[in-house]
Motif scaffolding. Sequence first.
Motif, PDB file in Angstrom:
ATOM      1  N   SER A 112       0.761  -1.433   0.160  1.00  0.00           N
ATOM      2  CA  SER A 112       0.103   0.124   0.273  1.00  0.00           C
ATOM      3  C   SER A 112       0.715   1.392  -0.031  1.00  0.00           C
ATOM      4  O   SER A 112       0.465   2.138  -0.456  1.00  0.00           O
ATOM      5  CB  SER A 112      -0.763  -0.273   0.747  1.00  0.00           C
ATOM      6  OG  SER A 112      -0.337  -0.263   2.414  1.00  0.00           O
ATOM      7  N   GLU A 113       2.584   0.929   0.388  1.00  0.00           N
ATOM      8  CA  GLU A 113       2.776   2.482   0.731  1.00  0.00           C
ATOM      9  C   GLU A 113       3.217   3.081  -0.650  1.00  0.00           C
ATOM     10  O   GLU A 113       3.906   3.927  -0.805  1.00  0.00           O
ATOM     11  CB  GLU A 113       4.157   2.407   1.781  1.00  0.00           C
ATOM     12  CG  GLU A 113       3.153   2.261   3.551  1.00  0.00           C
ATOM     13  CD  GLU A 113       2.219   3.868   3.293  1.00  0.00           C
ATOM     14  OE1 GLU A 113       3.739   4.936   2.986  1.00  0.00           O
ATOM     15  OE2 GLU A 113       1.462   3.719   4.506  1.00  0.00           O
ATOM     16  N   THR A 114       3.807   1.906  -1.376  1.00  0.00           N
ATOM     17  CA  THR A 114       4.266   1.525  -2.377  1.00  0.00           C
ATOM     18  C   THR A 114       3.702   2.451  -3.401  1.00  0.00           C
ATOM     19  O   THR A 114       4.212   3.291  -4.089  1.00  0.00           O
ATOM     20  CB  THR A 114       5.122   0.111  -2.926  1.00  0.00           C
ATOM     21  OG1 THR A 114       5.680  -0.714  -2.690  1.00  0.00           O
ATOM     22  CG2 THR A 114       5.550   0.614  -4.787  1.00  0.00           C
ATOM     23  N   LEU A 115       2.135   2.062  -3.163  1.00  0.00           N
ATOM     24  CA  LEU A 115       1.494   2.372  -3.907  1.00  0.00           C
ATOM     25  C   LEU A 115       1.169   4.310  -4.222  1.00  0.00           C
ATOM     26  O   LEU A 115       0.987   4.829  -4.867  1.00  0.00           O
ATOM     27  CB  LEU A 115      -0.003   1.648  -4.068  1.00  0.00           C
ATOM     28  CG  LEU A 115       0.171   0.559  -4.554  1.00  0.00           C
ATOM     29  CD1 LEU A 115      -1.080  -0.072  -4.345  1.00  0.00           C
ATOM     30  CD2 LEU A 115       0.442   0.324  -6.152  1.00  0.00           C
ATOM     31  N   ASN A 116       1.579   4.222  -2.677  1.00  0.00           N
ATOM     32  CA  ASN A 116       1.181   5.704  -1.800  1.00  0.00           C
ATOM     33  C   ASN A 116       2.012   6.700  -2.483  1.00  0.00           C
ATOM     34  O   ASN A 116       2.172   7.907  -3.476  1.00  0.00           O
ATOM     35  CB  ASN A 116       0.725   6.000  -0.490  1.00  0.00           C
ATOM     36  CG  ASN A 116      -0.250   5.283  -0.231  1.00  0.00           C
ATOM     37  OD1 ASN A 116      -0.822   5.270  -1.148  1.00  0.00           O
ATOM     38  ND2 ASN A 116      -0.552   4.690   0.988  1.00  0.00           N
TER      39      ASN A 116
END
Length: 2040
Positions: A734-738
């Motif tokens: 999720s953080e990579t996508l953010n």
Amino acid sequence: MGDDSEWMKLPIDQKCEHKLWKARLNGYEEALKLFQKIDDEKSPEWSKYLGLIKKFVTDSNAVAQLKGLEAALAYVENAHVAGKTTGEVASGVVNKVFNQPKARAKELGLDICLMYIEIEKGEAVQEELLKGLDNKNPKIIVACIETLRKALSEFGSKIISLKPIIKVLPKLFESREKAVRDEAKLLAVEIYRWIRDALRPPLQNINSVQLKELEEEWVKVSSAAPKQTRFLRSQQELKAKFEQQQAVGGDADGGDDDEEEAVPQVDAYELLEAVEILSKLPKDFYEKIEAKKWQERKEALEAVELLVKNPKLESGDYADLVKVLKKVVGKDTNVMLVALAAKCLAGLAAGLRKKFGQYAGHVVPTILEKFKEKKPQVVQALQEAIDAIFLTTTLQNISEDVLAVMDNKNPTIKQQTSLFIARSFRHCTPSTLPKSLLKPFCAALLKHINDSAPEVRDAGFEALGTALKVAGEKAVNPFLADVDKLKLDRIKECAEKVELVYGKKTGGAAEKKEGKPVTGKTPALSGTSGDKETKDAATKPGSLKKAPTAKPGGPPKKGKPAAAAGMGGAGAKGKKGPETKEIFESELSIEVCEEKAAAVLPASCIQQLDSGNWKERLACMEEFQKAVELMERSEMPCQALVRMLAKKPGWKETNFQVMQMKLHIVALIAQKGNFSKTSAQVVLDGLVDKVGDVKCGSNAKEAMTAIAEACQLPWTAEQVVAMAFSQKNPKNQSETLNWLSNAIKEFGFSGLNVKAFISNVKTALAATNPAVRTSAITLLGVMYLYVGPPLRMFFEDEKPALLSQIDAEFEKMQGQTAPAPTRGISRNSVGGGDDGEEEEQEDVGNDVVDLLPRTDISDKITDELVSKIGDKNWKIRKEGLDEVTSIINDAKFIQPNIGELPAALKGRLNDSNKILVQQTLSILQQLATAMGPNIKQHVKNLGIPVITVLGDSKNNVRAAALATVNAWAEQTGMKEWLEGEDLSAELKKENPFLRQGLLGWLAEKLPTLRSVPSDVLLCVPHLYSCLEDRNGDVRKKAQDALPFFMMHLGFEKMAKATGKLKPTSKDQVLAMLEKAKANMPAKPAPPAKVSSRVVGGAAPAKFQPASALAEDTGSNTMESKPDPKKAKAGGPPSKAKGVQGKKVLSKPNLKEDDDKSGPIFIIVPNGKEQRMKDEKGLKVLKWNFTTPRDEYIEQLKTQMSSCVAKWLQDEMFHADFQHHNKALAVMIEHLESEKDGVISCLDLILKWLTLRFFDTNTSVLMKALEYLKLLFNLLSQEEYHLTENEASSFIPYLILKVGEPKDVIRKDVRAILNRMCLIYPASKMFTFIMEGTKSKNSKQRAECLEELGCLVESYGMNVCQPTPGKALKEMATHIGDRDNTVRNAALNTIVTVYNVHGDQVFKLIGNLSEKDMSMLEERIKRSAKRPSAAPVRQAEEKPQRTQNISANASMLRKGPAEDMSSKLNQNRNMGSHSESAHTVPREFQLDLDEIENDNGTVRCEMPALVQHKLDDIFEPVLIPEPKIRAVSPHFDDMHSSIASTINFVISQVASGDINTSIKALAQIDEVLRQECKVEVMSGHIDQFLIATFMQLRLIYNTHMADEKLDKDEIVKLYSCIIGSMITLFQIESLAREASTGVLKDLMHGLITLLLDSRVEDLEEGVQVIRSVNLLVLKVLEKSDQTNILSALLVLLQDSLLATASSPKFSELVMKCLWRMVRLLPETINTINLDRILLDIHVFLKVFPKEKLKQCKSEFPIRTLKTLLHTLCKLKGPKILDHLTMIDNKNESELESYLCRVIKHSMDQTGSKADKDTEKGASRIVSNEEKASKAKVNDILAEIFKKIGSKENTKEGLAELYEYKKKYSDADIEPFLKNSSQFFQSYVEKGLRLIETEREGKGSIAGSTGISPQMEGTCVPASTPTVSSSIGNTNGEEVGPSVYLERLKILRQRCGLDNAKQEDRPPLTSLLSKPAVPTVASSTDMLHSKLSQLRESREQYQHLDLDSNQTHSSGIGTTLASPSSAAANIDDLKKRLERIKSSRK
């Protein structure tokens, strides 16, 4: 020689036409001199000879003709208008000069032709010369050929069009005459010089011997490119450049450039005639080709082969032929036939060129697959075929097919395909080989270079080498990232060997050739090392200079044109040199890394890296960080450093502080060093691992961002996302996508691999962890900003719940624009191929759509299906179409390969069954959506046939066809449609529906394009024929489309295209072109750039499948500079995009933010004027209807299209009212900011609002009224005035709304009507409102009546139109209305009028029925208002008009004045109606109560005056400075020609500049004072006097009124003028030269000056007046006596005729005449009596005796009589011999009068007295010396005798009065003593009467008199007297005594002393006093009282009456009723006292 003298006197132009040849010869010689002398090419002199030049060259006499030719040559060279004569003169030269034996004549004829070409008339000349080639006379033919050859050799092939010449060459070679053949040969050699081998094909059929000779000559032609040596007038800068080069020798590069300039590459193909071959095919061709025997098939193919050998083929439907040839190539077993069919295809492709393009897609795959054949002849034939076919299409179009074949297993196919690609690349330029194409090709070729077969590898290397050479390393290297060095070197080696089609030099040269800049690549290349030439080309300014002149349809340019990039050194993106290069770095071993790291890091640091103690590790990290911070970029071994960081424990570090520092160091290294992808790969895994860490996450993200900046986001993102999803940690995911969401916002979207993300996002959406899903949705939201709605297509199969979340996210993003990228701009390396706009355009634009999985449906398009679609039975055809529909529906997105479907569908477009046609159209629409932009390749074979359907007779079919065409154009862009001749061929068809539809479509599409292919020009001739089509709609559509064609092609090209029309048509079309020129919109601006990349909001627009990069703009989105008018530079690009007015999306959602900025009203110069003209000329419908019909709405829409933003127009004409509300909101918002736009479209806005009045929706109506209120406020602030057109098309509809049932609306409409009066005259409003009272709606009638009342109340009766009477009668009819409110309104309105106008109203209304009358009287009583003061506002009918002041200025001026005079009259006549108190008209009543209550505070309300900008008026009028040098005082030796100098100085006398004028006068004065030089003025006197009185007029009208001017200046100028004139008029010889007319004007000027009261106010005014007196005497004495006498008579006549002339003026003229009469005895012999008597005759004709007697003064008649008497006396009966000049003597009484006078004097020769009378008459007038006693007595006796006689009594009294006035000391007592008392009182009364009469008119001031003796004798009346206006009511004259009596009574009442009046002074003293008579003085006191009162009242009373008025009317009426006056005056006096004391 007698006749010689005759013609010698003629003017030149008449000589030139004379029948004697000598006269003509002389005329031509003089004309030649004249032509060489005239400097100004625009001199009017030239026009005289326009019609003669043809005669000059065709003169029948050979000698004269030679001269004529010389003169004609001079004329053509120098005259501005010469171009008009081209046709006739060139034709004259060809037919009448070229056949002359004299060589000189031919030579001149040839020169004239060449000169016409030089003045831009080449086409006309060439046309005449070509006509000459058909002449029977070989001499003429030879001369014509020679002229053509000469023209070509001097002007070059750019100016002389070769095609028509080459057409006739073969014919010339066949001539019998050797001279013609020889000349033709020379011409052929000359043509060859220019176009080289292109000349061979057209001449291949001439006699072989001649051809051989030609070949020999051609070999000798030098190989240097020829250059133009003579230039057109418009090519002067080229000429200068050429001369300069001749001087310098020209440098190589410059030379290159020039070559490009000079020689347009002529294509032999263009010069050929097209041949039609389809009809020539053997009848049984199609059977034979299918025959079983190969010999028959061969015969058929040979027949085709023979036909296709023709080098140029006529376009037609070759589909069937291509189909069978393709079948032979693909399926025939006989390889010979395969080769033969391939040759046929090659021939077809070569002969048809671009027209073959539509078939290319079918044939290419077949040919490529056939390469499996090994036989060399087959392979060669196939290669030739595919190469020929490639030239007819673009690589883009066939790329799909080629790429499909590249994976074939057969090595030969692979090899040949690669070789074909290599050959194709050679034809490309960097612009036609964009990255989007390179990418797939490079990928496929990389497979080939790794192939096992060596021939495949070699071919692959060659293709890649070619690509490298064409596109440059920067473009190709990214795709070669994984190639090892050996192979890379091999590729580069191949690149070196490649010879490009477009010149040897890469980049620069290719670009130059194209005349287009290479898309921003050139500059970037300068950084690369390998390619020196490229570097050269890029940095040489030469190559860049040409860049900006991109051809239309050029490739997309980067941001700024390349020139800008040149200035920035290396690269449009401001990149620094070294970073341009991709950093390739091989992987280093750990040992090498340690070595490198050790060299830059402290030893302790390296040791502690893997220490067990975290503190040591932390210390180590700190040192590491410091070291990195201090390192230079060039010294930093990035890979070594990151490897050290990754060393154990590496990314498994457990201490978060150490980890944070580590991550921070990675970021630092990425920012500060040359960070490669290799280094990135070392760390990225670790970073992704930590991205979800709570403590280290932010550092990890920072490091990733730094890496993205170093290695570019697309690559980094791809790596990061792949890593994140390969591990299981949801937090990291999720953080990579953010991080990615954020990064996209920071870096922009360019180059991102959407496909990879989409699959990962799908994975994320399916994740169980909600955080991952949320992040994925957020990322999609960000992507949506850039990609737009197509993004949703990928997720349509997600679960509904998820889909709704995605939709919600998209909804959120709806209104936002993508932010500008903040990172990745400065350090944009080449990597990842993300560099540049086209990348974005194509990659992302098409990619997003291309990523959709496309199905290949070609296998479903079976032969069976195709035959179904073509079946005879319509039901089966329908089944076939249904099947196609379902195939496409199932597939959703399809690949472009659809087999035989296009041909099958095309057949159905002209199906007899219309239902099937419609079904086919809907399939085609589906097809466009399904295939996306790839549908392009089918435009020619399917798109164009759809256009043909626009000509269908059924409306619904046409509509469907239009929808289909639009759906296609949205996918393909317009370029494909406009290229080639297909559209023009459609337009050529004379089908009105087709023409309407097609022109309408083009008119909609063309304005949105920024450039179009040049083929659009082919449509223009057909467009012109549409302008004259029989069908009105076609004509209208053609007119509408005209400006848009012109926008792209330019006026010149369009005008040129009219050349082939008939003369009548040509004029009409040119007129329309002129009109269209005024309405021509500007080209749409390119998207504005914020940074060098395309940013944000522009992107969504680009990626719509809907607009799918509409290739037209797509291919050039970045082309021209932003137009500042359209897009405010610096604003986000979305703005500019909107301006293009394209429908960007089919869904409204994105439209919102996408294109709604930029001005909503586009100012079209003269647009409004043109629309008014059209409406006046009935070219469009007049805006006049009861309910708006469709044609009105359509017309308004069309008119708006050019000046209202497209999106706003869509809102305005939307079917839904909410859109109207939106439109109004936008218009309100833009009202202030776009004032000029609003005003320029005001007529259209108002018309649109009238349509809204017919809507039923209240909210729209309210909104419209709100807008109108604001609009009219704005207009009145801007001082705008509605034009008649605007008013008449708006006000009637507004008035309809006055009758609305809702109160709020009525209130608004009333408010608007009120405001309207500020911008439109109330009186004109009145008429419109009056019309409104005739409505059936009672509310409307009532409101209109109320409104009329308000108008009258506000503006007085003057607004009533056409007259108050008619208007009131009309209003009064409504008193009897059925409806109560209307009755009331009518009554109220008339009461209002009554309040303004008093009882007069009853008169105006006329007869009313008793009932109505009683109602009215009742109402008036009730309102109980006495008539109040006249409305003040009447005087201010809002004079704030600036624009159309003329329209109502006259009305304003009439306004109040008429009003008052009419009221005065009414009040006089209304005695019976009103009580005595009202005898004083109300205008002059004083509201004394109000004055008394006023305690001295001044409340002054002046009407608001308009502030005009008057500064300009006060500026002195600047006469442009003469270009000659200022004249020095000694100018006689300065100029060769004295006369011209004098002319010049005289012209300066009339100068507007006082000093100039004074200087000039001084110079003339100097000449006049030197006797020796006086002569030079002779001949210039009239001219000088004219200049002088012009100056006098200028002073009188301008200077005297100019406040700023120093009055001393004026006096100085006056004294100079008068001084020079006195000097002049002392020189008799010169004075005599003045002509009558000039003297008349001069006297007029001088007398006007004498009467100018302003002069007396000047300090030295009196002195000026004296000198003028003296000058007048001089003029009278010294001028030619006939002329001056004549002038004075004419002047007198004029002054009596002119009503404006003052009586004083005429009197002074007469005094001058008396003076002349006195001089007569001396001058009688010098006078031309015939002329004088003619003048008197004319005078008497205009003023017969009766008329003269009616004059106010009897002086004129006496003056004339005196003059005639004097003449008779001096000449006696001989005078009658001088009537010779009078034609009809009976017209005046002159002759009879003269006879009477002569007879009288003959009869009474003895009677002295009578003669004395005559003398006396003149002497009284012109008394020169004091009369002696005796004479005086004689005179008086004479006078009294007259008084005594009955007939002459009045004349006697007048003479006595005159006499007394002159000699106040003369004693007339003795004559009165011995007469009776009655006679005495009679004389006294008579004299008084004359006194009052004369003085009333104000007598002439003595100082303005003329002779010195007269000065000072006569004082002007200081107070006006009570003149005859105080007449008796019966109109008889009343003696003065009556008034004296009245005055006495008045004086008594006022308590004044009457005693002095009692003892009346004797008459003598009365007569002797020159003072004003007592009558005046006795009224003096009253006058002064009144004037005091007036002063105190002045501030209140706007009616500014001067004292005369006060007397004439005020006192007049007061005296008329003594009874009331007494009380009044007493009252007055008391009140006056009170007021005075209160004021103190």
